[in-house]
Design a protein around this motif. Sequence first.
Motif, PDB file in Angstrom:
ATOM      1  N   THR A   4       0.846  -1.187   0.000  1.00 40.31           N
ATOM      2  CA  THR A   4       0.000   0.000   0.000  1.00 40.31           C
ATOM      3  C   THR A   4       0.881   1.236   0.000  1.00 40.31           C
ATOM      4  O   THR A   4       1.910   1.275   0.659  1.00 40.31           O
ATOM      5  N   LEU A   5       0.455   2.261  -0.730  1.00 38.55           N
ATOM      6  CA  LEU A   5       1.214   3.513  -0.763  1.00 38.55           C
ATOM      7  C   LEU A   5       0.590   4.584   0.116  1.00 38.55           C
ATOM      8  O   LEU A   5       1.023   5.721   0.090  1.00 38.55           O
ATOM      9  N   SER A   6      -0.445   4.242   0.869  1.00 41.17           N
ATOM     10  CA  SER A   6      -1.094   5.260   1.702  1.00 41.17           C
ATOM     11  C   SER A   6      -0.315   5.468   2.989  1.00 41.17           C
ATOM     12  O   SER A   6       0.304   4.559   3.528  1.00 41.17           O
ATOM     13  N   ARG A   7      -0.326   6.711   3.485  1.00 43.39           N
ATOM     14  CA  ARG A   7       0.343   7.071   4.731  1.00 43.39           C
ATOM     15  C   ARG A   7      -0.561   8.012   5.522  1.00 43.39           C
ATOM     16  O   ARG A   7      -1.472   8.628   4.976  1.00 43.39           O
ATOM     17  N   THR A   8      -0.293   8.129   6.820  1.00 40.63           N
ATOM     18  CA  THR A   8      -1.077   9.042   7.648  1.00 40.63           C
ATOM     19  C   THR A   8      -0.218  10.119   8.301  1.00 40.63           C
ATOM     20  O   THR A   8      -0.722  10.928   9.063  1.00 40.63           O
ATOM     21  N   ASP A   9       1.084  10.138   8.001  1.00 39.93           N
ATOM     22  CA  ASP A   9       1.960  11.076   8.698  1.00 39.93           C
ATOM     23  C   ASP A   9       2.149  12.394   7.952  1.00 39.93           C
ATOM     24  O   ASP A   9       3.001  13.201   8.315  1.00 39.93           O
ATOM     25  N   GLY A  10       1.376  12.594   6.901  1.00 40.17           N
ATOM     26  CA  GLY A  10       1.446  13.865   6.190  1.00 40.17           C
ATOM     27  C   GLY A  10       2.539  13.939   5.154  1.00 40.17           C
ATOM     28  O   GLY A  10       2.651  14.926   4.433  1.00 40.17           O
ATOM     29  N   ARG A  11       3.382  12.914   5.042  1.00 44.09           N
ATOM     30  CA  ARG A  11       4.459  12.927   4.046  1.00 44.09           C
ATOM     31  C   ARG A  11       3.926  12.318   2.740  1.00 44.09           C
ATOM     32  O   ARG A  11       3.516  11.165   2.706  1.00 44.09           O
ATOM     33  N   ALA A  12       3.923  13.084   1.685  1.00 42.75           N
ATOM     34  CA  ALA A  12       3.337  12.640   0.426  1.00 42.75           C
ATOM     35  C   ALA A  12       4.304  11.755  -0.335  1.00 42.75           C
ATOM     36  O   ALA A  12       5.421  12.164  -0.657  1.00 42.75           O
ATOM     37  N   LEU A  13       3.893  10.531  -0.638  1.00 42.24           N
ATOM     38  CA  LEU A  13       4.745   9.645  -1.423  1.00 42.24           C
ATOM     39  C   LEU A  13       4.877  10.129  -2.858  1.00 42.24           C
ATOM     40  O   LEU A  13       5.787   9.727  -3.574  1.00 42.24           O
ATOM     41  N   GLY A  14       3.960  11.007  -3.275  1.00 41.35           N
ATOM     42  CA  GLY A  14       4.065  11.577  -4.608  1.00 41.35           C
ATOM     43  C   GLY A  14       5.305  12.418  -4.799  1.00 41.35           C
ATOM     44  O   GLY A  14       5.721  12.687  -5.927  1.00 41.35           O
ATOM     45  N   THR A  15       5.929  12.844  -3.708  1.00 37.49           N
ATOM     46  CA  THR A  15       7.179  13.587  -3.833  1.00 37.49           C
ATOM     47  C   THR A  15       8.345  12.669  -4.167  1.00 37.49           C
ATOM     48  O   THR A  15       9.412  13.134  -4.561  1.00 37.49           O
ATOM     49  N   VAL A  16       8.159  11.364  -3.995  1.00 37.37           N
ATOM     50  CA  VAL A  16       9.202  10.386  -4.309  1.00 37.37           C
ATOM     51  C   VAL A  16       8.876   9.669  -5.615  1.00 37.37           C
ATOM     52  O   VAL A  16       9.675   9.655  -6.546  1.00 37.37           O
ATOM     53  N   PHE A  17       7.696   9.067  -5.686  1.00 43.16           N
ATOM     54  CA  PHE A  17       7.332   8.262  -6.848  1.00 43.16           C
ATOM     55  C   PHE A  17       6.428   9.054  -7.785  1.00 43.16           C
ATOM     56  O   PHE A  17       5.465   9.688  -7.357  1.00 43.16           O
ATOM     57  N   GLN A  18       6.743   8.958  -9.064  1.00 41.24           N
ATOM     58  CA  GLN A  18       6.006   9.722 -10.056  1.00 41.24           C
ATOM     59  C   GLN A  18       4.733   9.023 -10.514  1.00 41.24           C
ATOM     60  O   GLN A  18       3.779   9.670 -10.924  1.00 41.24           O
ATOM     61  N   LYS A  19       4.719   7.678 -10.436  1.00 40.42           N
ATOM     62  CA  LYS A  19       3.556   6.961 -10.952  1.00 40.42           C
ATOM     63  C   LYS A  19       3.536   5.530 -10.423  1.00 40.42           C
ATOM     64  O   LYS A  19       4.575   4.899 -10.276  1.00 40.42           O
ATOM     65  N   ILE A  20       2.323   5.037 -10.127  1.00 39.81           N
ATOM     66  CA  ILE A  20       2.133   3.607  -9.877  1.00 39.81           C
ATOM     67  C   ILE A  20       1.926   2.952 -11.238  1.00 39.81           C
ATOM     68  O   ILE A  20       0.928   3.211 -11.921  1.00 39.81           O
ATOM     69  N   VAL A  21       2.852   2.109 -11.658  1.00 35.87           N
ATOM     70  CA  VAL A  21       2.777   1.546 -13.008  1.00 35.87           C
ATOM     71  C   VAL A  21       2.073   0.192 -13.039  1.00 35.87           C
ATOM     72  O   VAL A  21       1.686  -0.289 -14.108  1.00 35.87           O
ATOM     73  N   TYR A  22       1.899  -0.431 -11.865  1.00 34.23           N
ATOM     74  CA  TYR A  22       1.171  -1.705 -11.811  1.00 34.23           C
ATOM     75  C   TYR A  22       0.589  -1.864 -10.424  1.00 34.23           C
ATOM     76  O   TYR A  22       1.280  -1.601  -9.434  1.00 34.23           O
ATOM     77  N   GLN A  23      -0.676  -2.314 -10.358  1.00 32.44           N
ATOM     78  CA  GLN A  23      -1.328  -2.392  -9.054  1.00 32.44           C
ATOM     79  C   GLN A  23      -2.368  -3.508  -9.039  1.00 32.44           C
ATOM     80  O   GLN A  23      -3.151  -3.681  -9.969  1.00 32.44           O
ATOM     81  N   LYS A  24      -2.361  -4.288  -7.978  1.00 35.16           N
ATOM     82  CA  LYS A  24      -3.407  -5.261  -7.667  1.00 35.16           C
ATOM     83  C   LYS A  24      -3.713  -5.131  -6.179  1.00 35.16           C
ATOM     84  O   LYS A  24      -2.842  -4.752  -5.382  1.00 35.16           O
ATOM     85  N   ASP A  25      -4.951  -5.432  -5.779  1.00 37.72           N
ATOM     86  CA  ASP A  25      -5.251  -5.419  -4.354  1.00 37.72           C
ATOM     87  C   ASP A  25      -5.599  -6.826  -3.879  1.00 37.72           C
ATOM     88  O   ASP A  25      -5.500  -7.798  -4.635  1.00 37.72           O
ATOM     89  N   ILE A  26      -5.981  -6.947  -2.628  1.00 36.53           N
ATOM     90  CA  ILE A  26      -6.218  -8.258  -2.033  1.00 36.53           C
ATOM     91  C   ILE A  26      -7.372  -8.979  -2.713  1.00 36.53           C
ATOM     92  O   ILE A  26      -7.356 -10.207  -2.867  1.00 36.53           O
TER      93      ILE A  26
END
Length: 580
Positions: A190-212
Motif C-alpha cells: 500500500t502507498l497510503s500514509r497518515t503522517d502527512g508525508r506525500a509519497l508523490g514527492t518520491v514516486f512519479q507513478k504507480i505503473v502496476y497495481q493489484k489489491d487483495i
Amino acid sequence: MRGLDLGPSVRRLRLVLCGPGCPRADAHGPGEGGPVKLRKYQEDAISAVLDAVTGGQLQRVAVVLPTGMGKTVIFSHLSRRWIMDRCTKVAILVHRDELISQAVDKIHQVDRDLKVGRVKAGTWDLDADVIVMSVQTVSRPANLAKLEGLASLVIVDECHHASAETWVATLEALGCFSPGGPPCVGFTATLSRTDGRALGTVFQKIVYQKDILDGIAGGHLVNPRGKLITLQAGLLDNVKVSGGDYQVADLGNRLTDVNAPEEVAKAYAELAGKRPGVCFWPTVATAIRATEALKAQGIMAATIWGSMDLEDRRRTLQAYADGEIQVLTNAMVLTEGWDAPRAEVCVIARPTRSPALYVQMVGRVLRPYPGKEDALVLDIAGVTMDHKLATLADLTSGRVKEVQDGESLAEAVERTAREDATAVWALEMARSIQDVDLFRRSATLWLTTDAGCWFIPTGKGFTFLWPDDDDPELYWVGWRGQGGGGSWVSPGGLALEFAMALAEETAERDPGYSKRTASWRKSGGASAAQKDMARRIGLEFAPDVSKRELSDLITVRLASRALDPAFLKVKEARRVSRQA
C-alpha cells in the motif's frame, strides 16, 4: 468447443494442447540455474516497470501488490534481467538490518546464480551483482557518499517508508533524483500514509497495481473474514495522536486499563479455537501480558519484540513454524518481512488509523497453506467518536466501502453487487472469488497451471477444466496423459460445480490419485529423488522445501507444459473478443 476442436482423436488432442515443438513432460527445462517461473501478473508487473523506466520519461515508479503475491520474486527477476541486459549492479533497499537476510535468501531461491552482497552495520559487501542494503546503515551522513554511482537500478522494498527523510537522503545519494541517474522502483502492499508525508514527492507513478481482492479471485490469497472484539465504550476517546496515528505508549496504557489482553485472550479461545495466529499490540508490555492471558486460556503462546536476542527470536519463530506454539504476540515487529503461511488468525490489538499499517498486519495471514480455508481477522473496537479507524474495507482499494461484522471480503463484494446493480466489477469479482472458494474447499487436490488452468494431478496425467468457447460460465472436462494423448470426458460444457464433480470422479478412478489430505502430504522434507527431478525440469526451491511443496511445484511445471500453450491461446482469443 469450436475454438479448440478437440474431438475423440488422441493425436489431435496432443497437437492442440501441446503444439508442434512443445517440450514433452519429461524434457529438461531451462537448466539448474534457471529462475523460478513467474505468474502472469508478475510478468506483467515487470513489463510495466521496464516500459516505464526505459522510455526515459519516468525515473521513479511504484508497484503495489498485496503481501503474499510475490513482490520479492518480481524484483528478483527484475534484477536478474537488468543485470543480464546491462552488466551493471542493482541496489535493493530494505527497512531494517534484520530484513536483509530474508531478502537475500529469497533472491537466492529465485536465482542462485546471482551474486548477492549485504550492506548493514559492520558489513559492506559491494562486490556483487545485487547489493541488499539496510537504510538504517547507509542513511548515516558518513555513509551516504559511498553510494554515488553504486548501481544503475535501485529497488525499494516496502516503499511506503520512502518519503521519510532518511530514505529520501539515501535515494538522492544513489542518484535517483538526478537527471540521467538510475531508475528507482518501489514495491509495497500500500502507498497510503497518515503522517502527512506525500509519497508523490518520491514516486512519479504507480505503473502496476493489484489489491487483495485480485489476489483472492486469482487463488493466490485466502479470503479474510472479520470479527469485532468489543471492549469498553469510548475505548479510543482521548488517546493521543502523533504523526496521524495513535501514540503507542498512550494506546498501550488505555488497553491495559480496560484489561484488553485478557478480553482478547477469551475472544481468541472462543472465536479462533485451535487455529494458529498472530497478535499485534502497541507495546512490549501489552504483548507480554497478552501471552500470559492466552496461556491462561490453555493456548500456547510466545512474544516477539524488537530488542529480543536474535537467537531467542529465531528459536521462537522456528517453534511457531513447527506448530509447537499456536499464537505469537508482538509489539509491531512482525508487520514486514515475516512469512508464516500457516498463520490463520490476525488480531489487530493495535487499533490504527493507517490503512498501510492495517494492510501490513492482515497480510501476514493471507498466504495459502494446506487445509487453510480462510483467514480470521479479530479487530479490537469500542463505541467511540473516532470514525477514522482502518478496517477490512481498506484492503479493497476503495472498491468496498464497508465490511460488516462477521462478513468476509468475498461476501462484502457479493453484497456490493446486489446493492449496486451498476457495479459490474463486483459481479465479476464475486464470481471469480466464489469459483476459487469451491476449489479450495474441495477434498480433492486442485492445482492451477502457470496460465491459470485448473487441474487434478493423478498417477498417469491430469484431469482438467477447459473454458467453453461460447459461454464463460461453462467448462469442459478433459484428461491429458503425462506422456501425451488424452480425451474429452464431458459431452459438452457444464456449470462449474458439475464440471468439478465429473473431474473429481474421473480422477478418482486413477490408482495414482491422491487426495489433498493424503498422509504423505503431511510428511517432512523432500527426498533426494524429488530434488533431482525438480532440477532436471528447471525448478528452483528452498533447501528445506517439504515433500508436499516440491511435489506440487513439479506437478504444476509438468501440467503447465502440457496444457498452457493451448490455454494461453484461448485466453487471448477471449480477451480480443471482449475488446471487439
